[in-house]
Enzyme design. Sequence first.
Site, short mmCIF file in Angstrom:
data_model
loop_
_atom_site.label_atom_id
_atom_site.label_comp_id
_atom_site.label_asym_id
_atom_site.label_seq_id
_atom_site.Cartn_x
_atom_site.Cartn_y
_atom_site.Cartn_z
N LYS A 1 45.52 36.90 -7.52
CA LYS A 1 46.58 35.93 -7.25
C LYS A 1 46.00 34.52 -7.10
O LYS A 1 46.55 33.55 -7.65
CB LYS A 1 47.35 36.31 -5.99
CG LYS A 1 48.19 37.57 -6.11
CD LYS A 1 48.95 37.82 -4.82
CE LYS A 1 49.78 39.08 -4.89
NZ LYS A 1 50.51 39.33 -3.62
N HIS B 1 47.33 66.28 -25.51
CA HIS B 1 47.13 65.94 -26.93
C HIS B 1 46.63 64.51 -27.09
O HIS B 1 46.63 63.96 -28.19
CB HIS B 1 48.43 66.14 -27.71
CG HIS B 1 48.88 67.57 -27.75
ND1 HIS B 1 48.64 68.39 -28.83
CD2 HIS B 1 49.52 68.33 -26.83
CE1 HIS B 1 49.13 69.60 -28.58
NE2 HIS B 1 49.68 69.58 -27.38
N GLU C 1 45.73 51.74 -3.60
CA GLU C 1 45.70 50.63 -2.66
C GLU C 1 45.19 51.04 -1.29
O GLU C 1 44.61 50.23 -0.57
CB GLU C 1 47.09 50.00 -2.53
CG GLU C 1 47.44 49.05 -3.64
CD GLU C 1 48.61 48.14 -3.31
OE1 GLU C 1 48.84 47.19 -4.07
OE2 GLU C 1 49.30 48.38 -2.30
#
Length: 423
Positions: free
Chosen positions: A412, A298, A277
């Site tokens: 949003k 792995h 951010e």
Amino acid sequence: MPLTLDRSHVLPFLDDRPALDDRVAQAHRRVLDGETEMPEMLGWRRMLLDPDDALLESVAETAAEIRDRADVLLCIGIGGSYLGAEAVMQALDTPFSDDGPEILFAGHHLGPEYHERLFQYLDGKSVYVNVISKSGTTLEPALAFRFARRFVERHFDDADRRIIATTDADRGALHDLAVDKGYRRYVVPNGVGGRFSVLTPVGLLPIAASGVDTRSLFYGAVAGAREVTDADAGHPALQYAGDRYALGEQGYKTEVMAVMDPALRGIGAWWQQLFGESEGKDGKGLFPVVLQYTTDLHSVGQYVQQGQRTLVESFLRIDDAGEGLEVAEQDDNGDGLNYLAGKTYGEINEKAYAATAEAHAEGGVPNWTVTLPRLDAENVGRLIHFYEHAVSVSGKLLGVNPFNQPGVENYKQKMFSLLGKPS
């Protein structure tokens, strides 16, 4: 001994790194002097230079009540309102321990089954709720709090005692509701952004309720802030910030944080938000991602070793991690592990780290190692400050504002449109 930064697997990859030291020192000084975009958002540093012991004591008293009365503390928040607390608790809680209340989280995603089963699970338990939101209207936590508030009010006569709001000091939907209902309130400081807020009541209350020594945690960060005030470009946080910037300028795109102990995975998730951010603007910044080794060796280890050479890597390890179980020799040796007889998990993990750092460097992946001398509250506090200061300096070097997150609003607005939210 404070935390250390090993750059031996980074320096060979850098082009003329010493020439950057003056710019790093200047960026560092500007952060210290408040010569940044949004200087008012340097509250995360100011609060460490002027500790509020009365606040720490208040948090400790409330946490003691929760520990005494609650089976579960439900923490409701998203992003910086929960990642820091979860990270510290994961690092410092004793694994498989049932000491104190169970700390659960809600409102950090929109998973339907998770939230439905959560409230089924809480039925019959003594529950406290800490709702953490500056505005009180962020969709994910506000939605979860609707259900949590209804649950507590239906099940407990002292609901106003059991709900604790950490919110804005003066305004907002959650502030107004808390005043109206008489909830206890803690303040999200105006000068501290969410991803920098772990050492405010946002993180300190749930961390204290888990049994962690929050005073040592806070004062570990205080020590880090005081030390960096007089530091030059040789300080580990400044070296890390400068190296990251230099590697980004050389074309590297992604930074992998590789944690060598599962207890550190939450620190990695918090770091991921902090750097993502803070730096990811204007087409700039390294993309941060956390992996746990040796587990992820792995899964994506093949890619790290031989994929596109756009990766840098930072190992996070503990110097005094503990030895753990010791391998015993077996007569049949069917698994072929008798060569490890007498060695402990700790020793084996340490060799795995050293081998991986060397192999990845040889494969073309520059990598640092950040080492904590011990995994305790003081050193985790120092680590939090280390990364907060480093990202502030690196943001200055990049020419971005590390204290805002304008891109977060894009999803949003589209989501609200699809849900039919009034303008």
